[in-house]
Design a protein around this motif. Structure first.
Motif, PDB file in Angstrom:
ATOM      1  N   ARG A 101      50.159  16.127  39.554  1.00  0.00           N
ATOM      2  CA  ARG A 101      50.632  15.571  38.095  1.00  0.00           C
ATOM      3  C   ARG A 101      51.598  16.844  37.473  1.00  0.00           C
ATOM      4  O   ARG A 101      52.375  16.625  36.564  1.00  0.00           O
ATOM      5  CB  ARG A 101      49.700  15.056  37.343  1.00  0.00           C
ATOM      6  N   GLY A 102      51.281  17.949  38.023  1.00  0.00           N
ATOM      7  CA  GLY A 102      51.927  18.960  37.342  1.00  0.00           C
ATOM      8  C   GLY A 102      50.723  20.131  36.839  1.00  0.00           C
ATOM      9  O   GLY A 102      49.535  19.873  37.123  1.00  0.00           O
ATOM     10  N   ASP A 103      51.116  21.172  36.240  1.00  0.00           N
ATOM     11  CA  ASP A 103      50.313  22.214  35.805  1.00  0.00           C
ATOM     12  C   ASP A 103      50.119  22.059  34.235  1.00  0.00           C
ATOM     13  O   ASP A 103      50.979  21.754  33.495  1.00  0.00           O
ATOM     14  CB  ASP A 103      50.754  23.593  35.971  1.00  0.00           C
ATOM     15  N   TYR A 104      48.706  22.321  33.903  1.00  0.00           N
ATOM     16  CA  TYR A 104      48.357  22.424  32.578  1.00  0.00           C
ATOM     17  C   TYR A 104      47.550  23.532  32.108  1.00  0.00           C
ATOM     18  O   TYR A 104      46.756  23.976  33.022  1.00  0.00           O
ATOM     19  CB  TYR A 104      47.410  21.182  32.308  1.00  0.00           C
ATOM     20  N   TRP A 105      48.002  24.105  31.004  1.00  0.00           N
ATOM     21  CA  TRP A 105      47.396  25.201  30.477  1.00  0.00           C
ATOM     22  C   TRP A 105      47.030  25.215  29.102  1.00  0.00           C
ATOM     23  O   TRP A 105      47.166  24.454  28.367  1.00  0.00           O
ATOM     24  CB  TRP A 105      48.690  26.536  30.371  1.00  0.00           C
ATOM     25  N   GLY A 106      45.595  26.032  28.980  1.00  0.00           N
ATOM     26  CA  GLY A 106      45.120  26.186  27.839  1.00  0.00           C
ATOM     27  C   GLY A 106      45.844  27.309  26.837  1.00  0.00           C
ATOM     28  O   GLY A 106      46.596  27.743  27.424  1.00  0.00           O
ATOM     29  N   GLN A 107      45.233  27.454  25.628  1.00  0.00           N
ATOM     30  CA  GLN A 107      45.841  28.339  24.892  1.00  0.00           C
ATOM     31  C   GLN A 107      45.361  29.774  24.998  1.00  0.00           C
ATOM     32  O   GLN A 107      46.051  30.709  24.642  1.00  0.00           O
ATOM     33  CB  GLN A 107      45.598  27.859  23.303  1.00  0.00           C
ATOM     34  N   GLY A 108      44.334  29.852  25.727  1.00  0.00           N
ATOM     35  CA  GLY A 108      44.149  31.339  26.020  1.00  0.00           C
ATOM     36  C   GLY A 108      42.855  31.686  25.192  1.00  0.00           C
ATOM     37  O   GLY A 108      42.693  31.316  24.056  1.00  0.00           O
ATOM     38  N   THR A 109      42.067  32.624  25.818  1.00  0.00           N
ATOM     39  CA  THR A 109      41.140  33.157  24.973  1.00  0.00           C
ATOM     40  C   THR A 109      41.020  34.811  25.192  1.00  0.00           C
ATOM     41  O   THR A 109      41.288  35.221  26.312  1.00  0.00           O
ATOM     42  CB  THR A 109      39.546  32.741  25.419  1.00  0.00           C
ATOM     43  N   GLN A 110      40.923  35.529  24.193  1.00  0.00           N
ATOM     44  CA  GLN A 110      41.202  37.003  24.192  1.00  0.00           C
ATOM     45  C   GLN A 110      39.940  37.777  24.927  1.00  0.00           C
ATOM     46  O   GLN A 110      38.944  37.384  24.330  1.00  0.00           O
ATOM     47  CB  GLN A 110      41.641  37.495  22.878  1.00  0.00           C
ATOM     48  N   VAL A 111      40.019  38.501  25.658  1.00  0.00           N
ATOM     49  CA  VAL A 111      39.030  39.729  26.260  1.00  0.00           C
ATOM     50  C   VAL A 111      39.573  40.836  25.932  1.00  0.00           C
ATOM     51  O   VAL A 111      40.596  41.175  26.541  1.00  0.00           O
ATOM     52  CB  VAL A 111      38.525  39.275  27.887  1.00  0.00           C
ATOM     53  N   THR A 112      38.647  41.571  25.384  1.00  0.00           N
ATOM     54  CA  THR A 112      38.921  42.899  25.008  1.00  0.00           C
ATOM     55  C   THR A 112      37.822  43.804  25.393  1.00  0.00           C
ATOM     56  O   THR A 112      36.621  43.517  24.931  1.00  0.00           O
ATOM     57  CB  THR A 112      39.103  43.119  23.279  1.00  0.00           C
ATOM     58  N   VAL A 113      37.918  44.657  26.031  1.00  0.00           N
ATOM     59  CA  VAL A 113      36.995  45.697  26.524  1.00  0.00           C
ATOM     60  C   VAL A 113      37.300  47.016  26.130  1.00  0.00           C
ATOM     61  O   VAL A 113      38.572  47.823  26.290  1.00  0.00           O
ATOM     62  CB  VAL A 113      37.075  45.905  28.183  1.00  0.00           C
ATOM     63  N   SER A 114      36.315  47.577  25.581  1.00  0.00           N
ATOM     64  CA  SER A 114      36.523  48.873  24.937  1.00  0.00           C
ATOM     65  C   SER A 114      35.430  49.839  25.495  1.00  0.00           C
ATOM     66  O   SER A 114      34.471  49.488  25.954  1.00  0.00           O
ATOM     67  CB  SER A 114      36.162  48.739  23.324  1.00  0.00           C
ATOM     68  N   SER A 115      35.905  51.165  25.280  1.00  0.00           N
ATOM     69  CA  SER A 115      35.017  52.192  25.804  1.00  0.00           C
ATOM     70  C   SER A 115      33.823  52.963  24.775  1.00  0.00           C
ATOM     71  O   SER A 115      34.247  52.352  23.502  1.00  0.00           O
ATOM     72  CB  SER A 115      35.915  53.418  26.192  1.00  0.00           C
TER      73      SER A 115
END
Length: 115
Positions: A101-115
């Motif tokens: 039927r096609g491709d469907y995308w979510g809005q995204g979730t932020q992953v931030t990795v810090s030192s």
């Protein structure tokens, strides 16, 4: 017709773990591929990991020894366990469902990795 909800991002230190999920709702084709793609600042969107209805997985070389993607077909959900996170893993992670039927995308979730 398909909605993707993808909680589970966050801020972690190098070496930490996150477990984002992606749940699909709506009219879901029987056979499909669900997975995660990431887009870091200034970079193109790249495949992270995918999992088909039949359980066939595909991982980017950079994550295949650290990430695990698991499907629950009954719940139309994929789970991604992200271990040993690195600075370069920092990105917006978007869930994708692909089918005839096609491709469907979510809005995204932020992953931030810090030192």
């Amino acid at each position: 017709q398909v909605h993707l909800v993808e909680p589970g991002g966050g801020l972690v230190q190098v070496g930490g773990s996150l477990s984002p999920t992606c749940a699909a709702s709506g009219t879901i084709p029987r056979f499909n591929t669900m997975g995660w793609y990431c887009q870091a600042p200034g970079k193109q969107r790249e495949l992270v990991a995918t999992n088909t209805t039949g359980g066939t997985t595909n991982y980017a070389d950079s994550v295949k020894d650290r990430f695990t993607i698991v499907r629950d077909n009954a719940k139309n959900t994929v789970y991604q366990q992200m271990n040993s996170l690195k600075l370069e893993d920092t990105a917006v992670y978007c869930c994708k469902l692909g089918s005839f039927r096609g491709d469907y995308w979510g809005q995204g979730t932020q992953v931030t990795v810090s030192s």
